[in-house]
Design a protein around this motif. Structure first.
Motif, PDB file in Angstrom:
ATOM      1  N   ILE A  99      60.660  61.241  86.552  1.00 44.28           N
ATOM      2  CA  ILE A  99      60.311  62.742  87.128  1.00 44.28           C
ATOM      3  C   ILE A  99      60.411  62.550  88.661  1.00 44.28           C
ATOM      4  CG2 ILE A  99      58.211  63.918  87.949  1.00 44.28           C
ATOM      5  CD1 ILE A  99      56.997  64.117  85.269  1.00 44.28           C
ATOM      6  N   ALA A 100      60.803  63.730  89.355  1.00 45.40           N
ATOM      7  CA  ALA A 100      60.752  63.383  90.781  1.00 45.40           C
ATOM      8  C   ALA A 100      60.205  64.805  91.449  1.00 45.40           C
ATOM      9  CB  ALA A 100      62.402  63.449  91.277  1.00 45.40           C
ATOM     10  N   SER A 101      59.369  64.767  92.537  1.00 41.77           N
ATOM     11  CA  SER A 101      58.963  65.644  93.061  1.00 41.77           C
ATOM     12  C   SER A 101      59.463  65.803  94.565  1.00 41.77           C
ATOM     13  CB  SER A 101      57.418  65.797  93.045  1.00 41.77           C
ATOM     14  OG  SER A 101      56.588  66.781  93.792  1.00 41.77           O
ATOM     15  N   TYR A 102      60.280  66.818  95.193  1.00 41.98           N
ATOM     16  CA  TYR A 102      60.760  66.531  96.322  1.00 41.98           C
ATOM     17  C   TYR A 102      61.381  68.025  96.656  1.00 41.98           C
ATOM     18  CZ  TYR A 102      65.226  65.849  93.784  1.00 41.98           C
ATOM     19  OH  TYR A 102      66.396  65.847  93.162  1.00 41.98           O
ATOM     20  N   GLY A 103      62.117  67.935  97.984  1.00 38.25           N
ATOM     21  CA  GLY A 103      62.468  69.436  98.397  1.00 38.25           C
ATOM     22  C   GLY A 103      63.189  70.124  97.573  1.00 38.25           C
ATOM     23  N   ASP A 104      63.469  71.490  97.544  1.00 40.66           N
ATOM     24  CA  ASP A 104      64.094  72.257  96.727  1.00 40.66           C
ATOM     25  C   ASP A 104      65.637  72.135  96.844  1.00 40.66           C
ATOM     26  OD1 ASP A 104      64.232  73.652  99.180  1.00 40.66           O
ATOM     27  OD2 ASP A 104      63.484  75.371  98.458  1.00 40.66           O
ATOM     28  N   THR A 105      65.915  71.984  98.350  1.00 37.38           N
ATOM     29  CA  THR A 105      67.382  71.814  98.672  1.00 37.38           C
ATOM     30  C   THR A 105      68.408  70.516  97.719  1.00 37.38           C
ATOM     31  OG1 THR A 105      67.415  73.064 100.422  1.00 37.38           O
ATOM     32  CG2 THR A 105      69.160  71.579 100.463  1.00 37.38           C
ATOM     33  N   LEU A 301      63.355  79.668  95.827  1.00 36.39           N
ATOM     34  CA  LEU A 301      64.164  78.825  95.191  1.00 36.39           C
ATOM     35  C   LEU A 301      65.572  79.570  94.845  1.00 36.39           C
ATOM     36  CD1 LEU A 301      64.222  76.004  94.109  1.00 36.39           C
ATOM     37  CD2 LEU A 301      63.849  76.902  91.894  1.00 36.39           C
ATOM     38  N   ASN A 302      65.622  80.906  94.456  1.00 36.72           N
ATOM     39  CA  ASN A 302      66.860  81.378  94.423  1.00 36.72           C
ATOM     40  C   ASN A 302      67.658  81.659  95.714  1.00 36.72           C
ATOM     41  OD1 ASN A 302      67.742  82.276  91.571  1.00 36.72           O
ATOM     42  ND2 ASN A 302      65.544  83.014  91.280  1.00 36.72           N
ATOM     43  N   GLY A 303      66.995  81.981  96.482  1.00 36.93           N
ATOM     44  CA  GLY A 303      67.289  82.481  97.746  1.00 36.93           C
ATOM     45  C   GLY A 303      68.170  81.119  98.326  1.00 36.93           C
ATOM     46  N   THR A 304      67.590  80.035  98.246  1.00 36.83           N
ATOM     47  CA  THR A 304      68.040  78.770  98.674  1.00 36.83           C
ATOM     48  C   THR A 304      69.267  78.266  97.863  1.00 36.83           C
ATOM     49  OG1 THR A 304      66.007  77.817  99.418  1.00 36.83           O
ATOM     50  CG2 THR A 304      67.623  76.063  98.885  1.00 36.83           C
ATOM     51  N   LYS A 305      69.156  78.553  96.739  1.00 41.07           N
ATOM     52  CA  LYS A 305      70.463  78.362  96.105  1.00 41.07           C
ATOM     53  C   LYS A 305      71.534  79.007  96.344  1.00 41.07           C
ATOM     54  CE  LYS A 305      70.789  80.019  91.484  1.00 41.07           C
ATOM     55  NZ  LYS A 305      71.941  81.051  91.825  1.00 41.07           N
ATOM     56  N   ASP A 306      71.434  80.344  96.138  1.00 44.50           N
ATOM     57  CA  ASP A 306      72.504  81.290  96.774  1.00 44.50           C
ATOM     58  C   ASP A 306      73.172  80.807  98.103  1.00 44.50           C
ATOM     59  OD1 ASP A 306      71.976  82.589  94.261  1.00 44.50           O
ATOM     60  OD2 ASP A 306      70.932  84.405  95.317  1.00 44.50           O
ATOM     61  N   PHE A 307      72.322  80.391  98.841  1.00 42.91           N
ATOM     62  CA  PHE A 307      72.602  80.023 100.286  1.00 42.91           C
ATOM     63  C   PHE A 307      73.587  78.939 100.168  1.00 42.91           C
ATOM     64  CE2 PHE A 307      72.432  77.492 104.415  1.00 42.91           C
ATOM     65  CZ  PHE A 307      72.721  78.503 105.218  1.00 42.91           C
ATOM     66  N   LEU A 308      72.965  77.878  99.389  1.00 48.17           N
ATOM     67  CA  LEU A 308      73.938  76.502  99.315  1.00 48.17           C
ATOM     68  C   LEU A 308      75.216  76.849  98.484  1.00 48.17           C
ATOM     69  CD1 LEU A 308      70.949  74.289  98.213  1.00 48.17           C
ATOM     70  CD2 LEU A 308      72.053  74.325 100.306  1.00 48.17           C
ATOM     71  N   VAL A 309      75.212  77.740  97.566  1.00 45.40           N
ATOM     72  CA  VAL A 309      76.616  77.970  96.825  1.00 45.40           C
ATOM     73  C   VAL A 309      77.300  78.741  97.981  1.00 45.40           C
ATOM     74  CG1 VAL A 309      77.475  79.584  95.290  1.00 45.40           C
ATOM     75  CG2 VAL A 309      75.449  78.364  94.559  1.00 45.40           C
ATOM     76  N   ALA A 310      76.876  79.780  98.621  1.00 46.33           N
ATOM     77  CA  ALA A 310      77.908  80.439  99.849  1.00 46.33           C
ATOM     78  C   ALA A 310      78.371  79.346 100.924  1.00 46.33           C
ATOM     79  CB  ALA A 310      76.908  81.526 100.279  1.00 46.33           C
ATOM     80  N   GLN A 311      77.797  78.383 101.159  1.00 46.11           N
ATOM     81  CA  GLN A 311      77.803  77.380 102.099  1.00 46.11           C
ATOM     82  C   GLN A 311      78.777  76.278 101.432  1.00 46.11           C
ATOM     83  OE1 GLN A 311      77.011  76.716 105.907  1.00 46.11           O
ATOM     84  NE2 GLN A 311      76.749  79.080 105.517  1.00 46.11           N
ATOM     85  N   LYS A 312      78.988  76.259 100.364  1.00 50.68           N
ATOM     86  CA  LYS A 312      79.836  75.245  99.425  1.00 50.68           C
ATOM     87  C   LYS A 312      79.175  74.142  99.621  1.00 50.68           C
ATOM     88  CE  LYS A 312      84.114  78.085 100.018  1.00 50.68           C
ATOM     89  NZ  LYS A 312      85.710  78.026 100.434  1.00 50.68           N
ATOM     90  N   ILE A 313      78.006  73.853  99.783  1.00 50.59           N
ATOM     91  CA  ILE A 313      77.212  72.572  99.581  1.00 50.59           C
ATOM     92  C   ILE A 313      77.066  72.424  98.395  1.00 50.59           C
ATOM     93  CG2 ILE A 313      75.161  71.498 100.681  1.00 50.59           C
ATOM     94  CD1 ILE A 313      75.060  73.156 102.983  1.00 50.59           C
TER      95      ILE A 313
END
Length: 335
Positions: A99-105, A301-313
């Protein structure tokens, strides 16, 4: 900025391998969480001490977490701490954590790269961050154009920084990876012009004379971070009861933390080098959800995911709903 950022995040996976080996040693026990009784739960988290954080860490420090996991046949708990998310992700790749508990990014980046994990809860929502500058330096975010900015790349703070820069159409000269514990030295030596750091560091540095340009909570709440608690699919297959047990433990831990808030603040103060008064300003009851998931937490969480996808990270997009472990929604009471 995008290509530089993506290279920084990916290179950390290579650099973190040595740290992972040192932290986990020879305890690479892939599949150790078998179907028998009394298995050892290996938990990864972020911190400077070998100690579990958040409400579950509060209970673990009191030896009250393990009994709450008995229904999942957990007989012992081992905690491994890492300086940042990319290093922790390497431990997941090496099958050294359950198990891991850490930041969403970093959790999202790992899943987007194909790491077989499933989301079981969000222990914290609305994690704050801020941007500080060197003394007698820039006085506004707009002046960061062409400047060097430090942050922990691959973290929720990094995501906040990229969002703020994008909002203002600012292109820095460089974004460099610096751990929070090393940031003050970088600012003092003026090897960077500014730094994006967690809110506790931002307020600590402000108290030492480093100007605070903004806090996400005040200026850009859409970029607040959340935590992600994930379980590997291998463990989930052998020990499916861990989902319900962990969620119950988190709910109980949150309830006890809120009922004994002064004691919980003392626990958080013991985790780092921050005075209790500052901890009281940055560790807030509203950051701790009463259920494993909330509408606001999943929205962030969804907002972070969409941003990371848009940034191609993030390498590949995926559905948050599909990421959530089977049965993990059973106690979700929308806010």
């Amino acid at each position: 900025m995008t290509s530089l950022t993506r290279r920084s995040v990916l290179s950390l996976g290579v650099l973190g391998a040595a740290a992972v080996a040192a932290a986990c040693g020879a305890k690479d026990r892939a599949g150790q969480a078998g179907s028998g009784d009394n298995w050892t739960l290996r938990i990864g988290t972020i911190g400077s001490k070998n100690q579990l954080t958040s409400p579950t860490g509060y209970l673990h420090a009191k030896n009250q977490l393990l009994p709450l996991l008995a229904s999942a046949k957990v007989g012992a708990i081992e905690v491994y701490t890492f300086p940042n998310g990319p290093d922790l992700n390497q431990a997941l790749v090496g099958n050294r954590l359950d198990i891991a508990s850490y930041g969403d990014t970093p959790a999202l980046i790992a899943r987007g790269a194909g790491q077989p994990t499933r989301l079981i809860s969000q222990a914290n929502v609305a994690n704050d961050a801020g941007i500080v500058t060197v003394k007698s330096g820039v006085v506004s975010l707009q002046q960061l154009q062409g400047k060097v900015i430090a942050t922990q790349t691959g973290s929720y703070i990094h995501r906040y920084l990229l969002g703020a820069l994008q909002d203002l159409k600012i292109t820095p000269k460089q974004i460099v990876h610096v751990y929070g514990t090393d940031t003050e030295a970088a600012l003092e030596k003026r090897s960077v012009d500014a730094a994006a750091v967690p809110a506790n560091y931002a307020l600590l540095f402000q108290g030492k004379g480093y100007p605070l340009l903004e806090l996400a909570s005040r200026n850009r709440p859409q970029y607040l971070g959340t935590s992600a608690t994930i379980v590997t699919e291998a463990v989930l297959k052998n020990q499916p009861g861990i989902v319900e047990a962990w969620q119950h433990a988190q709910n109980e831990a949150t309830k006890r933390a809120k009922a004994n808030w002064g004691d919980y603040l003392d626990f958080n103060t013991s985790l780092g080098a921050f005075p209790r008064g500052l901890v009281a300003k940055t560790v807030l009851p509203e950051q701790l959800p009463d259920t494993p998931f909330t509408d606001n937490g999943v929205k962030l969480l969804n907002g972070t995911k969409d941003f990371l996808v848009a940034q191609k990270i993030m390498k590949k997009d995926f559905s948050i709903d599909d990421w959530i472990a089977p049965g993990a929604r059973s106690e979700w009471a929308p806010s």
